[in-house]
Design a protein around this motif. Structure first.
Motif, mmCIF file in Angstrom:
data_model
loop_
_atom_site.group_PDB
_atom_site.id
_atom_site.type_symbol
_atom_site.label_atom_id
_atom_site.label_comp_id
_atom_site.label_asym_id
_atom_site.label_seq_id
_atom_site.Cartn_x
_atom_site.Cartn_y
_atom_site.Cartn_z
ATOM 1 N N SER A 137 0.976 -1.288 0.101
ATOM 2 C CA SER A 137 -0.022 0.131 0.036
ATOM 3 C C SER A 137 0.674 1.249 0.130
ATOM 4 O O SER A 137 2.109 1.444 0.425
ATOM 5 N N ARG A 138 0.253 2.267 -0.363
ATOM 6 C CA ARG A 138 0.810 3.510 -0.583
ATOM 7 C C ARG A 138 -0.246 4.797 -0.460
ATOM 8 O O ARG A 138 -0.909 4.800 -1.127
ATOM 9 N N TRP A 139 0.170 5.472 0.375
ATOM 10 C CA TRP A 139 -0.657 6.860 0.470
ATOM 11 C C TRP A 139 0.191 8.087 0.217
ATOM 12 O O TRP A 139 1.391 8.104 1.019
ATOM 13 N N GLN A 140 -0.014 8.713 -0.824
ATOM 14 C CA GLN A 140 0.950 10.002 -0.955
ATOM 15 C C GLN A 140 -0.146 11.080 -0.931
ATOM 16 O O GLN A 140 0.408 12.426 -1.024
ATOM 17 N N GLN A 178 4.457 4.114 3.050
ATOM 18 C CA GLN A 178 4.351 2.969 2.278
ATOM 19 C C GLN A 178 4.160 1.785 3.662
ATOM 20 O O GLN A 178 4.703 1.634 4.462
ATOM 21 N N LEU A 208 5.141 10.680 2.219
ATOM 22 C CA LEU A 208 4.858 9.442 1.647
ATOM 23 C C LEU A 208 4.793 8.318 2.490
ATOM 24 O O LEU A 208 5.933 8.272 3.425
ATOM 25 N N GLN A 252 4.017 -2.447 3.753
ATOM 26 C CA GLN A 252 4.081 -3.778 2.971
ATOM 27 C C GLN A 252 4.056 -4.998 4.103
ATOM 28 O O GLN A 252 4.636 -4.883 5.013
#
Length: 193
Positions: free
Chosen positions: A128-131, A181, A179, A183
């Motif tokens: 997942s990634r939230w920017q 992340q 940013l 995992q």
């Protein structure tokens, strides 16, 4: 982790050896050398170096006089990179350690993605990634502490057999783009010996 420990660990092969012993349990120099594609003598030297600095210890309940088994020492170690960033004598070791840590994490993710998993495991894992977060330094520190607390709580719950959950909140002010992340994925376990 202090500067002496960081210098002792900050070697690509030593980090890989410690990672294997931590993830998969005890092994011999011969077994590790085979898994790492290295010379047994070289692995033995690095094992002794890791033991001298308290990262691993001999597993005296296994093996023979000719076959020494090694295991990771289960001690919580925390590295605050801010302690070393301005120290020119340790900066090189810190750089190696951070590079190898990121490389190891990348390799573990790519290994997971290349492996064949049952649908339930594929659906349970995430990259997942939230920017779109905007946080102040204090909010970012709080978010990281909260995420760590969630992991620690879930780790403790897994050990005791209870459930855990949490939620997070943040507001904007003197914010910058951040940013984050996450995992989490299964890892193939080595066959038991």
């Amino acid at each position: 982790m202090d500067a002496r420990s960081l210098r002792a660990l900050a070697h690509p092969l030593r980090m890989r050896i410690l990672d294997l012993l931590t993830l998969d349990g005890p092994d011999t120099a011969t077994g590790l050398a085979r898994r790492l594609g290295e010379n047994t003598g070289t692995v033995s030297w690095h094992l002794r170096h890791l033991a001298d600095h308290g990262f691993i210890e001999e597993d005296t309940g296994r093996g023979t006089r000719r076959e020494r088994w090694w295991r990771a020492v289960r001690v919580a170690r925390r590295l605050d990179t801010n302690d070393f960033r301005h120290d020119p004598d340790i900066r090189g070791a810190l750089s190696v350690y951070l590079h190898e840590t990121v490389q190891r994490d990348f390799e573990q993710v790519t290994t997971y993605l290349a492996e064949d998993w049952d649908e339930e495991w594929r659906d349970a894992g995430t990259l997942s990634r939230w920017q779109d977060l905007r946080l102040t330094p204090e909010q970012l520190a709080a978010l990281n502490a909260e995420l760590e607390a969630v992991v620690v709580r879930h780790r403790a719950a897994a050990r005791s057999g209870t459930a855990a959950d949490a939620d997070a909140d943040a507001d904007a002010g003197d914010a910058r783009p951040v940013l984050v992340q996450l995992q989490s994925f299964p890892r193939k376990q080595r066959d038991a010996r």
